[in-house]
Scaffold this motif. Structure first.
Motif, short mmCIF file in Angstrom:
data_model
loop_
_atom_site.label_atom_id
_atom_site.label_comp_id
_atom_site.label_asym_id
_atom_site.label_seq_id
_atom_site.Cartn_x
_atom_site.Cartn_y
_atom_site.Cartn_z
N HIS A 1 0.80 -1.23 0.00
CA HIS A 1 0.00 0.00 0.00
C HIS A 1 0.83 1.28 0.00
O HIS A 1 0.27 2.37 0.03
N ILE B 1 -7.18 7.02 -0.61
CA ILE B 1 -7.17 5.56 -0.70
C ILE B 1 -7.81 5.11 -2.01
O ILE B 1 -8.43 5.91 -2.71
N ILE C 1 -4.97 -1.92 4.49
CA ILE C 1 -5.39 -0.52 4.51
C ILE C 1 -6.38 -0.24 5.64
O ILE C 1 -6.19 0.69 6.44
#
Length: 505
Positions: free
Chosen positions: A78, A136, A118
């Motif tokens: 991520h 995101i 996440i």
């Protein structure tokens, strides 16, 4: 130098990570430093391709990417989006990323993808008040929006993210979703639940004692063991308990979702407590957690806030059964390895099902037991007395009869549980009866004089330890709540004693 924020998961929580990118003259190349794992190092190639495919150019310089602090191991894919944004906007000095937390894995075509890390990372940072707004993947928005008081911006591609920061397009923040499930309010606190019963207690014929014990177990979170002949309904009852468990607060639902995400599962954010049922051949590491270098979540922690069901209980290894004593007593499990030591929560309702002997028919009135006395003693002695001492309710299952009817339904048990749950919270308890410590037990479990007399005589007759006496008090407190009684009376103590296992010796 440009800078943005992200995070890495370490054990159960997240450590904030600062992504720093510097551009120097020299032969063009990308260097990544900061104790990165292999999947983080691979981000260099994903970022290079994504930037090129999105129509941006890599600056012809030495690009140094630092993930700070350097003493913390970084893991996860991520970090891609944060790194790519800093590189793609290297010549734009007006954009300030310093108060943005950025998460997202990049596809080679520049698309932004979700990852399991996440949601738990953002939830952990939020609980430490370290995060205000996040960028995101769009695919992550539905999950992250369950976390309150965060500005959430979702993007589908890196180009979309760049356009937002350049002011070409303006992304609107997503507002957190409210749970749509049924709920009850007590002292301004909301408790959520689902009134659905895919498996119903009315499908279990007879077994009225076991159903009564099940109602007590779910109403106060009391550990329970069911013993009986094959086919008597032990597993059927255990599998139906998950649908009549107490309501959950929003934070508890988020914690369950966090564990699911860390275990690689897709959380559904429903107010439904987990149900875990490992096979008796499962390894000790898979049940309690562990690993050769880093600790992993085991079944006892995945069952936190829910049910851990051991079917064919005596067939689990002696080592596993004795190790269960720690989480059954402390509601947590400590995993120690050379490189890590972590304490996982393990506050679950334990349910066990067992036959009375290896062949299963020792308690049967219609079938003959084929086991020798030695085999029966060996089978029954697998469960030690310290293990039994941690069990609140023991039920000897009734013999199955053709005349047996379904009787009480799951909806009726659920309604009784809700009434008892309301009384416990209204009384000022922060924990249900089965989880009360000695001080809270003294405060919330007032016993009548006749009840105290019965408690004293019963404790002497059963030879109860202090823990065993407290177990009887906790069960009696739940029975009193089910009877809408303020104090614990003699009848409640007597019923609580009826669920104590008598020592076969």
């Amino acid at each position: 130098m440009k800078k943005s924020l992200s995070a890495t998961i370490r054990d159960l929580n997240a450590d904030e990570v600062s992504i720093e990118v510097n551009f120097l003259r020299g032969l063009p190349r990308i260097n990544l430093v900061g104790l990165a794992s292999s999947e983080v190092k691979e981000s260099v190639e994903r970022v290079r391709s994504a930037i090129s495919e999105s129509g941006f150019r890599l600056p012809p310089k030495v690009i140094t990417i630092n993930l700070s602090p350097s003493e913390i191991k970084k893991s996860g894919s991520h970090f891609d989006l944060g790194i790519a944004l800093l590189i793609a906007m290297f010549d734009d000095d007006e954009v300030d990323f310093s108060d943005w937390h950025i998460f997202g894995e990049l596809g080679l075509d520049g698309s932004v993808k979700d990852s399991n890390a996440i949601f738990p990372a953002i939830l952990s940072l939020k609980r430490e008040n370290k995060i205000k707004k996040v960028l995101i993947p769009k695919a992550s928005v539905s999950k992250v929006s369950q976390i309150p008081d965060i500005e959430i911006y979702g993007v589908g591609t890196i180009a979309e993210a760049v356009d937002h920061f350049k002011g070409i397009v303006t992304l609107k923040p997503t507002i957190g979703n409210e749970l749509s499930s049924e709920s009850m309010k007590i002292f301004e606190k909301s408790f959520h639940f689902i009134r659905e019963f895919p498996l119903d207690f009315d499908q279990v014929f007879g077994q009225n004692v076991a159903k009564r014990a099940s109602t007590i177990a779910v109403s106060g979170l009391h550990n329970m063991i069911l013993e009986g002949s094959p086919g008597s309904g032990k597993s059927m009852i255990a599998k139906r308990l998950q649908y009549v468990l107490p309501p959950l607060q929003k934070d508890e639902i988020l914690d369950i979702a966090k564990f699911e995400a860390l275990n690689g599962e897709n959380p559904n954010f429903l107010p439904k407590r987990p149900f875990r049922s490992p096979h008796h051949t499962a390894s000790k590491g898979s049940i309690f957690g562990g690993g050769t270098r880093t600790a992993k979540i085991g079944e006892v922690s995945m069952a936190n806030s829910g049910i851990l069901f051991f079917d064919e209980l005596p067939h689990f290894t002696k080592q596993i059964l004795e190790a269960m004593r720690e989480p059954l007593q402390d509601y947590s499990i400590l995993i120690s390895r050379v490189n890590s030591k972590i304490e996982y929560p393990a506050d679950f309702l334990f349910v066990g099902a067992m036959n009375p002997c290896p062949c299963g028919y020792l308690m049967s009135k219609t079938k003959s037991c084929r086991c020798t006395d030695y085999e029966i003693r060996k089978y029954q002695n697998i469960l030690s007395e310290p293990f039994w001492d941690r069990i609140d309710l023991y039920v000897a299952m009734d013999e199955v009869s053709p005349e047996d009817k379904g009787g009480i339904t799951s909806n009726e048990i659920f309604g009784k549980m809700l009434e008892a749950f309301y009384k416990q919270i209204e009384r000022g308890q922060t924990k249900l009866n089965g989880r009360l410590d000695e001080r809270d037990l003294e405060q919330f479990s007032r016993i009548s004089e006749r009840g105290l007399e019965v408690l004293k005589r019963g404790s002497e007759r059963f030879g109860l330890s202090l823990r065993g006496m407290n177990k009887v008090k906790k069960v009696a407190r739940t029975i009193a709540d089910l009877d809408s009684a303020k104090d614990i009376e003699k009848s409640h103590i007597l019923e609580a004693f009826s669920y104590r296992r008598r020592n076969s010796s």
